[in-house]
Design a protein around this motif. Structure first.
Motif, mmCIF file in Angstrom:
data_model
loop_
_atom_site.group_PDB
_atom_site.id
_atom_site.type_symbol
_atom_site.label_atom_id
_atom_site.label_comp_id
_atom_site.label_asym_id
_atom_site.label_seq_id
_atom_site.Cartn_x
_atom_site.Cartn_y
_atom_site.Cartn_z
ATOM 1 N N GLN A 1 36.812 69.468 107.403
ATOM 2 C CA GLN A 1 37.006 70.832 107.900
ATOM 3 C C GLN A 1 35.680 71.412 108.421
ATOM 4 N N GLU A 2 34.594 71.219 107.666
ATOM 5 C CA GLU A 2 33.284 71.757 108.091
ATOM 6 C C GLU A 2 32.793 71.034 109.357
ATOM 7 N N ALA A 3 33.011 69.693 109.395
ATOM 8 C CA ALA A 3 32.570 68.942 110.573
ATOM 9 C C ALA A 3 33.310 69.423 111.819
ATOM 10 N N THR B 1 34.721 72.374 112.239
ATOM 11 C CA THR B 1 34.304 73.750 112.565
ATOM 12 C C THR B 1 32.972 73.717 113.311
ATOM 13 N N ASN B 2 32.065 72.858 112.851
ATOM 14 C CA ASN B 2 30.773 72.727 113.552
ATOM 15 C C ASN B 2 30.977 72.277 114.997
ATOM 16 N N ILE B 3 31.890 71.330 115.180
ATOM 17 C CA ILE B 3 32.174 70.864 116.549
ATOM 18 C C ILE B 3 32.651 72.046 117.390
ATOM 19 N N GLY B 4 33.577 72.825 116.803
ATOM 20 C CA GLY B 4 34.103 73.988 117.522
ATOM 21 C C GLY B 4 33.034 75.020 117.822
ATOM 22 N N LYS B 5 32.121 75.225 116.858
ATOM 23 C CA LYS B 5 31.109 76.270 117.022
ATOM 24 C C LYS B 5 29.977 75.849 117.959
ATOM 25 N N TYR B 6 29.557 74.583 117.876
ATOM 26 C CA TYR B 6 28.318 74.199 118.575
ATOM 27 C C TYR B 6 28.434 73.086 119.612
ATOM 28 N N MET C 1 23.570 75.335 105.455
ATOM 29 C CA MET C 1 24.391 75.249 104.244
ATOM 30 C C MET C 1 25.613 74.363 104.454
ATOM 31 N N GLY C 2 26.132 74.387 105.696
ATOM 32 C CA GLY C 2 27.310 73.565 105.974
ATOM 33 C C GLY C 2 27.013 72.086 105.806
ATOM 34 N N LEU C 3 25.921 71.631 106.442
ATOM 35 C CA LEU C 3 25.570 70.210 106.364
ATOM 36 C C LEU C 3 25.192 69.830 104.931
#
Ligand code: ADP
Ligand code: MG
Length: 385
Positions: free
Chosen positions: A286-288, A290-295, A339-341
């Motif tokens: 989920q975090e990975a 979201t990161n793709i979506g954000k950055y 914090m995500g990573l």
């Protein structure tokens, strides 16, 4: 062909004959052996003490004198208890019946120097036989400051990791509670409001009906958002559909929200992991995503979850803009940096596995997680937390 034995050199033979005739080649051999022993004993780079069963010192080498500050002469006869803490060998009565111990005993402790200063040391004691008599041989080594610091650092890292584990578990519990409250209190309330408004709508004049419908549409959107929030907080799908299905769903949802083409290869892993591991895998992906979506500004994302006994391998790849790992890692020092990573890595570690990231600017990002599937691997994980 008969084996040829090497012939003794005439000189050495002569010497032996002369030694024997002069009343003691055996004594000479013994003297030479003692000389060799003393040379090794005194030149050893570690402090070495030879003590009687009661702990009184029979001898100590040059390095031992240097380390304690006493002369070698002064050390002879001293009680090892005055020097080493803890010195608790088995009682003499037991030692007398004990053959030289094969297994040396290692300890950490303190050494009291002549000037009263205390040094942290590691020592090893062994019950040995020298010239038909039993003695304690004790090797003492100073623990260097950097090794002490290293140990303190390792211990505090372990404590931090444990704390992190507790925080993440508590966080998951708290998310569940908030999600329940949100669903039961806010969600139900909004649905009731919608029903109420719908019934009022029927009674209204046509121009007011238009306004009421706008409100109802707004309410629908609001309810949808609350549902999404509940799902994010507590992936109920995980409990209903199982992990593999939920991951496909998560990828589909993310690809719609962030406008990329998602493809997946997901093995059925539901029965292989317990619920704690499942939620960790879900949160990492989920975090990975979201990161793709954000950055990432990616157009393609590939998710792979494969069983490769005894491991579970997860890969999340994107073809986005990538990032400079070193620069991002430098932000870790900031209070809220990365914090995500970090939590992705911690979650992988909590499952007994590891997470690696490859990324290059303009070349996309690849996140890879490896988690052990066996009980043995999981036990190892619990022991390292
Ligand atoms: N897939 C990705 N593509 C490009 N950059 C990324 C990707 N994943 C992470 N990053 C970079 O790594 C940084 C740290 O990410 P993260 O630890 O999740 O923190 P946050 O999402 O709170 O910014 C992001 O700010 C971003 O610059
Ligand atoms: Mg993030």
């Amino acid at each position: 062909m008969p084996k040829k034995f090497p012939q003794p050199k005439t000189g050495r033979l002569l010497c032996l004959v002369q030694g024997a005739t002069s009343g003691g080649w055996l004594a000479e051999a013994l003297r030479q052996s003692q000389e060799r022993f003393h040379a090794v004993f005194n030149s050893a780079p570690e402090a070495l003490f030879i003590a009687l069963a009661d702990g009184r010192l029979a001898d100590a080498n040059h390095r031992a004198a240097q380390l304690t500050g006493y002369s070698r002469e002064a050390l002879k006869g001293m009680d090892l208890r005055e020097l080493l803490t803890p010195w608790k060998p088995p009682p003499i009565a037991r030692l007398q019946h004990q053959s030289p111990v094969k297994r040396p005993v290692f300890r950490e402790g303190r050494l009291t120097k002549k000037n009263g200063a205390q040094k942290r040391i590691e020592f090893c004691r062994q019950w040995v036989k020298i010239d038909q008599e039993n003695f304690w041989a004790v090797w003492v080594r100073e623990v260097r400051e950097d090794r002490q610091t290293e140990k303190i650092l390792r211990d505090s890292q372990k404590k931090l990791r444990y704390l992190n584990y507790q925080i993440m578990t508590a966080q998951e519990e708290e998310r569940r509670r908030i999600s329940r409250e949100l669903h039961d209190e806010v969600g139900q309330g909004l649905t009731a409001l919608k029903l109420f408004l719908t019934s009022i709508n029927r009674e209204l004049s046509s121009d007011l009906q238009q306004n009421c419908q706008t409100m109802l549409d707004f309410l629908d959107e609001f309810i949808k958002n609350v549902r999404r929030l509940c799902r994010d907080l507590r992936p109920t799908l995980l409990e209903i559909m199982g992990l593999s299905e939920s991951l496909s769903h998560l990828l589909k949802e993310s690809s719609e929200m962030f406008h990329f083409a998602g493809t997946a290869e997901i093995d059925d892993i539901d029965s292989l992991c317990d619920s704690e591991i499942q939620i960790n895998i879900y949160r990492i992906i989920q975090e990975a995503l979201t990161n793709i979506g954000k950055y990432a500004r990616a157009t393609k994302v590939f998710l792979k979850v494969k069983i490769k006994p005894p491991w579970l391998q997860v890969k999340i790849e994107d073809n986005g803009i990538g990032f400079n790992l070193k620069e991002v890692a430098a932000q870790k020092a900031a209070p809220s940096g990365c914090m995500g990573l970090i939590s992705m890595k911690e979650r992988a570690r909590m499952c007994g596995g590891a997470l690696r990231i490859w990324s290059r600017e303009g070349k996309g990002t690849k996140v890879s997680v490896t988690i052990p599937l066996t009980d043995k691997g999981r036990q190892l994980c619990l022991s390292t937390i």
